[in-house]
Design a protein around this motif. Structure first.
Motif, PDB file in Angstrom:
ATOM      1  N   PRO A 169       0.822 -83.452  10.803  1.00  0.00           N
ATOM      2  CA  PRO A 169      -0.515 -83.341  11.334  1.00  0.00           C
ATOM      3  C   PRO A 169      -0.832 -83.306  12.829  1.00  0.00           C
ATOM      4  O   PRO A 169      -1.376 -82.551  13.732  1.00  0.00           O
ATOM      5  CB  PRO A 169      -1.319 -84.288  10.739  1.00  0.00           C
ATOM      6  CG  PRO A 169      -0.750 -84.475   9.685  1.00  0.00           C
ATOM      7  CD  PRO A 169       0.632 -84.563   9.997  1.00  0.00           C
ATOM      8  N   GLU A 170       0.127 -84.287  13.531  1.00  0.00           N
ATOM      9  CA  GLU A 170       0.099 -84.609  14.966  1.00  0.00           C
ATOM     10  C   GLU A 170       0.952 -83.519  15.890  1.00  0.00           C
ATOM     11  O   GLU A 170       0.832 -83.369  17.081  1.00  0.00           O
ATOM     12  CB  GLU A 170       0.315 -85.918  15.413  1.00  0.00           C
ATOM     13  CG  GLU A 170      -0.476 -87.124  14.763  1.00  0.00           C
ATOM     14  CD  GLU A 170      -0.088 -88.351  15.380  1.00  0.00           C
ATOM     15  OE1 GLU A 170       1.124 -88.487  15.526  1.00  0.00           O
ATOM     16  OE2 GLU A 170      -0.867 -88.982  15.434  1.00  0.00           O
ATOM     17  N   GLU A 171       1.537 -82.605  15.154  1.00  0.00           N
ATOM     18  CA  GLU A 171       2.387 -81.611  15.841  1.00  0.00           C
ATOM     19  C   GLU A 171       1.454 -80.125  16.019  1.00  0.00           C
ATOM     20  O   GLU A 171       0.708 -79.994  15.147  1.00  0.00           O
ATOM     21  CB  GLU A 171       3.407 -81.325  15.032  1.00  0.00           C
ATOM     22  CG  GLU A 171       4.588 -82.444  15.375  1.00  0.00           C
ATOM     23  CD  GLU A 171       5.836 -82.343  14.089  1.00  0.00           C
ATOM     24  OE1 GLU A 171       5.642 -81.090  13.824  1.00  0.00           O
ATOM     25  OE2 GLU A 171       6.776 -83.214  14.320  1.00  0.00           O
ATOM     26  N   ASN A 172       2.091 -79.283  16.898  1.00  0.00           N
ATOM     27  CA  ASN A 172       1.295 -78.148  17.241  1.00  0.00           C
ATOM     28  C   ASN A 172      -0.075 -78.314  17.409  1.00  0.00           C
ATOM     29  O   ASN A 172      -1.271 -77.558  17.205  1.00  0.00           O
ATOM     30  CB  ASN A 172       1.351 -77.011  15.975  1.00  0.00           C
ATOM     31  CG  ASN A 172       2.762 -76.858  15.790  1.00  0.00           C
ATOM     32  OD1 ASN A 172       3.522 -76.602  16.565  1.00  0.00           O
ATOM     33  ND2 ASN A 172       2.986 -76.554  14.471  1.00  0.00           N
ATOM     34  N   CYS A 173      -0.700 -79.264  18.050  1.00  0.00           N
ATOM     35  CA  CYS A 173      -1.911 -79.668  18.780  1.00  0.00           C
ATOM     36  C   CYS A 173      -2.177 -79.394  20.121  1.00  0.00           C
ATOM     37  O   CYS A 173      -3.591 -79.638  20.582  1.00  0.00           O
ATOM     38  CB  CYS A 173      -2.309 -81.139  18.551  1.00  0.00           C
ATOM     39  SG  CYS A 173      -2.295 -81.672  16.580  1.00  0.00           S
ATOM     40  N   ILE A 174      -1.277 -78.617  20.686  1.00  0.00           N
ATOM     41  CA  ILE A 174      -1.620 -78.440  22.320  1.00  0.00           C
ATOM     42  C   ILE A 174      -1.140 -77.074  22.405  1.00  0.00           C
ATOM     43  O   ILE A 174      -0.358 -76.349  21.732  1.00  0.00           O
ATOM     44  CB  ILE A 174      -0.657 -79.613  23.017  1.00  0.00           C
ATOM     45  CG1 ILE A 174       0.652 -79.434  22.799  1.00  0.00           C
ATOM     46  CG2 ILE A 174      -1.296 -80.826  22.970  1.00  0.00           C
ATOM     47  CD1 ILE A 174       1.564 -79.997  23.801  1.00  0.00           C
TER      48      ILE A 174
END
Length: 334
Positions: free
Chosen positions: A294-299
């Motif tokens: 979930p914390e990946e591809n957040c930017i």
């Protein structure tokens, strides 16, 4: 002289029969029905208007404004000297103008409420990988339009001598409400008290990539004398969380924990599949074994051209000029 005919006395029964004869016409009934319908519609409109006014007042007093999207820039330029994390507003737009698709709009609002309930300001961590991509690319278009003429000017800088340069920024989507005090210096003789809270609003948060690298590596730290006030300390916490997501993405792409010196690589639009197409990044292809967390591809990164005080001139190498001009994504999507 002829006698005048004497009228019968006016009684209730005569009045009732006259009323029945008058109302037997369809036109009269239609007029009565139309008048009643108009009164009912007017009443419902007044009720709806009063409800909307009460709801708007309630949201205002609770400092909630989810009807707009604010794009802002956080910078640590005054952190070391003043203990301040400055916030610069780039634009404020109605949320329905930013996310025109009703499904996407409802998804963003629903996810924002979920993020607030879980005290996680970076709402994209609660989205699916597919939704992250579409939401962030939509934000890219609106952010990029802020620098619209500069893109054209910088594009021509490859052909002629120019003072235009470029920088890389990183952005994400947040929804949070600052509860720390921060307005006391505006009204020093009458502090605002416990209700001094920021506005709960969906924000497109943007920071300079080098600042995020320095925060993640520890090169930028809070001052020893503390923060200017609680509002700036809260912004610093947001910067730290932003740098954490940035460092997580960079280390996975670069394959090293050296965030300060890690490079994104020559091709950041690689695919997670085992495709052998020309230009596919082998490092990204090797990451396709498991689903992203979930914390990946957040930017996402965004290329920002700007007029500088001193130009590099046309004598710069073609490879460097091309590297500065090509926009690249930082995503690990299929």
């Amino acid at each position: 002289m002829a006698a005048v005919a004497k009228r019968p006395p006016l009684t209730v029964s005569l009045l009732w029969r006259a009323l029945l004869r008058a109302t037997s016409s369809k036109t009269v009934w239609a007029m009565l029905a139309g008048g009643a319908m108009a009164m009912l519609i007017r009443y419902l409109q007044d009720m709806l208007r009063r409800f909307q006014q009460q709801e708007a007042e309630s949201l205002w007093r609770r400092h909630v404004d989810l009807g707009v999207v604010q794009a802002c820039l956080l910078t640590t330029e005054h952190l070391k000297s003043l203990g301040r994390v400055e916030k610069r507003t780039l634009f404020v737009k109605p949320i329905a103008e930013v996310f025109r698709n009703e499904y996407v709009l409802a998804n963003v609002l629903r996810t924002a409420e979920k993020a607030v309930a879980k005290n996680e300001p970076f709402l994209v961590t609660h989205m699916s990988q597919e939704d992250k991509w579409h939401v962030l690319t939509t934000c890219t278009n609106h952010l990029s339009s802020c620098f619209a003429p500069y893109h054209v000017f910088f594009n021509e800088a490859r052909r002629v001598e120019s003072y235009y340069q470029s920088a890389w920024y990183v952005f994400t989507l947040t929804c949070a409400q600052t509860e720390a005090s921060g307005r006391w210096f505006i009204t020093p003789l009458k502090p605002v008290g416990k209700n001094d809270v920021g506005m709960l609003r969906i924000r497109i948060l943007m920071m300079n990539e080098q600042e995020l690298r320095d925060i993640s590596s520890g090169a930028i730290e809070p001052p020893s004398f503390g923060f200017f006030n609680g509002r700036h300390e809260s912004r610093w916490t947001t910067c730290q969380r932003f740098a954490e997501l940035f460092g997580r993405q960079l280390t996975r792409v670069a394959g090293t924990d050296d965030v300060g010196g890690a490079e994104w690589g020559p091709n950041l639009c690689g695919r997670l599949s085992n495709s052998k197409k020309k230009g596919s990044n082998p490092l990204l292809s090797s990451m396709g074994s498991g689903p992203p967390e979930p914390e990946e591809n957040c930017i996402l990164r965004i290329h920002v051209p700007f007029p500088a005080g001193k130009g590099g001139g046309i004598e710069e190498s073609d490879s460097r000029r091309l590297e500065e001009c090509v926009s690249k994504d930082v995503v690990l999507f299929e």
